[in-house]
Design a protein around this motif. Structure first.
Motif, short mmCIF file in Angstrom:
data_model
loop_
_atom_site.label_atom_id
_atom_site.label_comp_id
_atom_site.label_asym_id
_atom_site.label_seq_id
_atom_site.Cartn_x
_atom_site.Cartn_y
_atom_site.Cartn_z
N LEU A 33 45.72 8.57 9.44
CA LEU A 33 45.10 9.38 10.24
C LEU A 33 45.58 10.82 10.27
N GLU A 34 46.93 11.03 9.65
CA GLU A 34 47.41 12.42 9.79
C GLU A 34 46.57 13.18 8.77
N LEU A 35 46.32 12.54 7.46
CA LEU A 35 45.77 13.27 6.65
C LEU A 35 44.21 13.37 6.66
N GLY A 36 43.63 12.74 7.74
CA GLY A 36 42.20 12.87 7.93
C GLY A 36 41.66 11.69 7.38
N LYS A 37 40.57 11.25 7.59
CA LYS A 37 39.89 10.14 7.01
C LYS A 37 39.78 10.23 5.55
N GLY A 38 39.86 9.33 4.84
CA GLY A 38 39.86 9.38 3.28
C GLY A 38 41.07 10.13 2.67
N GLY A 39 41.95 10.37 3.62
CA GLY A 39 43.17 11.11 3.06
C GLY A 39 43.18 12.30 2.36
N VAL A 40 42.23 13.18 3.02
CA VAL A 40 42.04 14.38 2.70
C VAL A 40 42.28 15.21 3.83
N ASN A 41 43.49 15.99 3.88
CA ASN A 41 43.87 16.88 5.06
C ASN A 41 42.93 17.99 5.29
N SER A 42 43.29 18.70 6.14
CA SER A 42 42.57 19.85 6.44
C SER A 42 42.94 20.93 5.70
N ALA A 43 44.22 20.97 5.44
CA ALA A 43 44.68 22.18 4.60
C ALA A 43 44.27 21.85 3.16
N CYS A 44 44.00 20.75 2.75
CA CYS A 44 43.11 20.64 1.42
C CYS A 44 41.76 21.14 1.37
N LEU A 45 41.17 20.67 2.55
CA LEU A 45 39.78 21.08 2.83
C LEU A 45 39.49 22.64 2.59
N ASP A 46 40.35 23.41 3.50
CA ASP A 46 40.56 24.69 3.60
C ASP A 46 40.69 25.40 2.36
N ALA A 47 41.60 24.66 1.61
CA ALA A 47 42.01 25.39 0.00
C ALA A 47 40.66 25.41 -0.91
N LEU A 48 39.86 24.48 -0.56
CA LEU A 48 38.56 24.46 -1.49
C LEU A 48 37.48 25.43 -1.27
N GLY A 49 37.44 25.98 -0.16
CA GLY A 49 36.38 26.87 0.27
C GLY A 49 35.20 26.36 0.44
N LEU A 50 35.06 25.32 0.94
CA LEU A 50 33.83 24.62 1.09
C LEU A 50 32.64 25.51 1.94
N SER A 51 31.40 25.21 1.49
CA SER A 51 30.18 25.69 2.28
C SER A 51 30.19 25.03 3.35
N ASP A 52 29.33 25.56 4.30
CA ASP A 52 28.91 24.84 5.50
C ASP A 52 28.22 23.40 5.43
N ALA A 53 27.29 23.46 4.20
CA ALA A 53 26.67 22.14 3.82
C ALA A 53 27.61 20.94 3.20
N GLN A 54 28.56 21.62 2.53
CA GLN A 54 29.62 20.57 1.87
C GLN A 54 30.51 20.05 3.08
N LYS A 55 30.72 20.95 4.07
CA LYS A 55 31.55 20.52 5.23
C LYS A 55 30.92 19.45 6.00
N THR A 56 29.74 19.69 6.08
CA THR A 56 28.63 18.73 6.89
C THR A 56 28.72 17.42 6.19
N ALA A 57 28.43 17.46 4.73
CA ALA A 57 28.30 16.30 4.12
C ALA A 57 29.75 15.48 4.10
N ILE A 58 31.04 16.23 3.96
CA ILE A 58 32.17 15.54 4.12
C ILE A 58 32.47 14.83 5.35
N ALA A 59 32.18 15.53 6.32
CA ALA A 59 32.19 15.05 7.81
C ALA A 59 31.43 13.57 7.93
#
Length: 151
Positions: A33-59
């Motif tokens: 739960l600390e890492l976020g569902k799927g074991g991918v934490n928010s710092a990781c997601l931020d570092a990837l520079g995701l588009s809004d569409a990618q963020k929606t898909a990952i959510a």
């Protein structure tokens, strides 16, 4: 006499294995739960520079994962409670305890499969450059791999 000693030894061994697996833990493994569902934490997601569409898909992927594993965690909790109760019996039945441990392991494998499915789908959302970056971040511990607590 040898059979009862062997049965006791097996029950003791299974109790040790179960204790090592659960360590008194209930619910999702520590860190999930600390890492976020799927074991991918928010710092990781931020570092990837995701588009809004990618963020929606990952959510959506995270939501799907949560819906898939939540009932499995409940099922595992039930097995752990049954195993704990069986071990508290005056004469624990090693066969019954073994069956419960094996069934619990099967549910753990289902959870592992769901996480692997999430990982595959998550990586498919990323661009080739993001995927390369993601794998490097995992190697460096920013995007930590999910702990292996499901066996």
């Amino acid at each position: 006499m040898k059979r009862s000693t062997a049965s006791f030894a097996l029950a003791f061994l299974l109790a040790g294995v179960l204790a090592a697996q659960t360590s008194g833990r209930r619910g999702p493994p520590p860190g999930l739960l600390e890492l976020g569902k799927g074991g991918v934490n928010s710092a990781c997601l931020d570092a990837l520079g995701l588009s809004d569409a990618q963020k929606t898909a990952i959510a959506q992927l995270r939501s799907d994962l949560g819906a898939a594993v939540q009932p499995l965690f409940v099922e595992r909790r039930g097995f752990h409670e049954q195993i704990d109760a069986a071990l508290q019996a005056t004469t624990p039945d090693p066969t019954a305890i073994g069956r419960l441990v094996i069934a619990d392991h099967g549910v753990g494998e289902q959870i592992r499969t769901e996480h692997e499915r999430f990982q595959t789908r998550f990586e498919a959302v990323l661009s080739p450059d993001q995927l390369t970056n993601y794998r490097a971040l995992r190697e460096n511990g920013v995007c930590a791999e999910r702990a292996k607590h499901f066996h």
